[in-house]
Design an enzyme around this catalytic site. Sequence first.
Site, PDB file in Angstrom:
ATOM      1  N   SER A   1     -29.198-131.496 -18.085  1.00 32.15           N
ATOM      2  CA  SER A   1     -29.301-131.790 -16.656  1.00 32.15           C
ATOM      3  C   SER A   1     -29.549-130.536 -15.835  1.00 32.15           C
ATOM      4  O   SER A   1     -29.177-129.429 -16.227  1.00 32.15           O
ATOM      5  CB  SER A   1     -28.013-132.450 -16.157  1.00 32.15           C
ATOM      6  OG  SER A   1     -27.720-133.604 -16.900  1.00 32.15           O
TER       7      SER A   1
HETATM    8  N1  SAH Z   1     -24.579-133.635 -21.215  1.00 33.90           N
HETATM    9  C1  SAH Z   1     -25.803-133.196 -21.831  1.00 33.90           C
HETATM   10  C2  SAH Z   1     -27.015-133.947 -21.357  1.00 33.90           C
HETATM   11  C3  SAH Z   1     -27.228-135.079 -22.209  1.00 33.90           C
HETATM   12  S1  SAH Z   1     -28.718-135.995 -22.197  1.00 33.90           S
HETATM   13  C4  SAH Z   1     -26.015-131.709 -21.680  1.00 33.90           C
HETATM   14  O1  SAH Z   1     -25.224-131.045 -20.997  1.00 33.90           O
HETATM   15  O2  SAH Z   1     -26.974-131.204 -22.270  1.00 33.90           O
HETATM   16  C5  SAH Z   1     -27.961-137.532 -22.666  1.00 33.90           C
HETATM   17  C6  SAH Z   1     -27.422-137.588 -24.069  1.00 33.90           C
HETATM   18  O3  SAH Z   1     -26.768-138.834 -24.213  1.00 33.90           O
HETATM   19  C7  SAH Z   1     -28.506-137.528 -25.135  1.00 33.90           C
HETATM   20  O4  SAH Z   1     -28.245-136.473 -26.000  1.00 33.90           O
HETATM   21  C8  SAH Z   1     -28.382-138.883 -25.836  1.00 33.90           C
HETATM   22  O5  SAH Z   1     -28.631-138.820 -27.227  1.00 33.90           O
HETATM   23  C9  SAH Z   1     -26.939-139.245 -25.544  1.00 33.90           C
HETATM   24  N2  SAH Z   1     -26.595-140.670 -25.637  1.00 33.90           N
HETATM   25  C10 SAH Z   1     -27.299-141.744 -25.216  1.00 33.90           C
HETATM   26  N3  SAH Z   1     -26.623-142.878 -25.474  1.00 33.90           N
HETATM   27  C11 SAH Z   1     -25.458-142.507 -26.081  1.00 33.90           C
HETATM   28  C12 SAH Z   1     -24.334-143.220 -26.597  1.00 33.90           C
HETATM   29  N4  SAH Z   1     -24.227-144.551 -26.545  1.00 33.90           N
HETATM   30  N5  SAH Z   1     -23.319-142.510 -27.144  1.00 33.90           N
HETATM   31  C13 SAH Z   1     -23.373-141.169 -27.215  1.00 33.90           C
HETATM   32  N6  SAH Z   1     -24.412-140.429 -26.751  1.00 33.90           N
HETATM   33  C14 SAH Z   1     -25.436-141.091 -26.184  1.00 33.90           C
END
Ligand code: SAH
Length: 202
Positions: free
Chosen positions: A52
């Site tokens: 993000s």
């Molecule tokens: N917080 C992260 C940004 C994540 S992007 C950072 O600081 O970089 C969103 C993430 O959510 C992705 O890696 C994706 O694989 C994950 N995601 C999506 N659905 C999910 C689920 N049901 N359980 C766990 N992770 C999930």
Amino acid sequence: MVDEQIIPRGITDTRVLDAMATVPRHLFVEDAMAANAYGDFPLPIGSGQTISQPYIVALMTQALQLKGDERVLEIGTGSGYQAAVLSRICEKVYTVERIDGLLGKARRIFDKLRYHNIISRIDDGTTGWEDEAPFDAIIVTAGGPYIPQPLLDQLADPGRMIIPVGEHGYQELKLVVKEDGEVKTFTVEYVRFVDLIGTHGW
Ligand code: SAH
């Protein structure tokens, strides 16, 4: 980054500002992107996912009003950056990711930085982390169609959750406040997160 992007947009919580000034964001992006790591935008982290924009990390973290003794659940570890920021201002972070390769990379950075209060696992985070519940705060960093009931159930009272809810690629950032057995929901911002995929997601 903090002085030019985060303070001018109204983030005032000094714990959040200090954490974001401390955590080396460039370690969480791919080497080719390191020069842009502190820019005012999200960046690709592989597997079609993104880290993000710094301001959104600050806004979501501030919304949780952490004081230092909380246990926090994060859904969507991704690069690990948001978990790292949280780990500097709460007692313990439990973070869940569904993609193996991403979590592996994030874990190596947590180890390198000696951020030992971050515990992580591979799972569908839309069902929460029942064995460790309740959590004082929950942060979801992917966008789904509604607020997963298991997360509401696993939120402590009092407790705060921040979660993007809406369409693919366009969501309202919701703040959920649980207090005295009541749950109130507020819209904080409009955001664009990648999909939350799972039993209680897309
Ligand atoms: N917080 C992260 C940004 C994540 S992007 C950072 O600081 O970089 C969103 C993430 O959510 C992705 O890696 C994706 O694989 C994950 N995601 C999506 N659905 C999910 C689920 N049901 N359980 C766990 N992770 C999930």
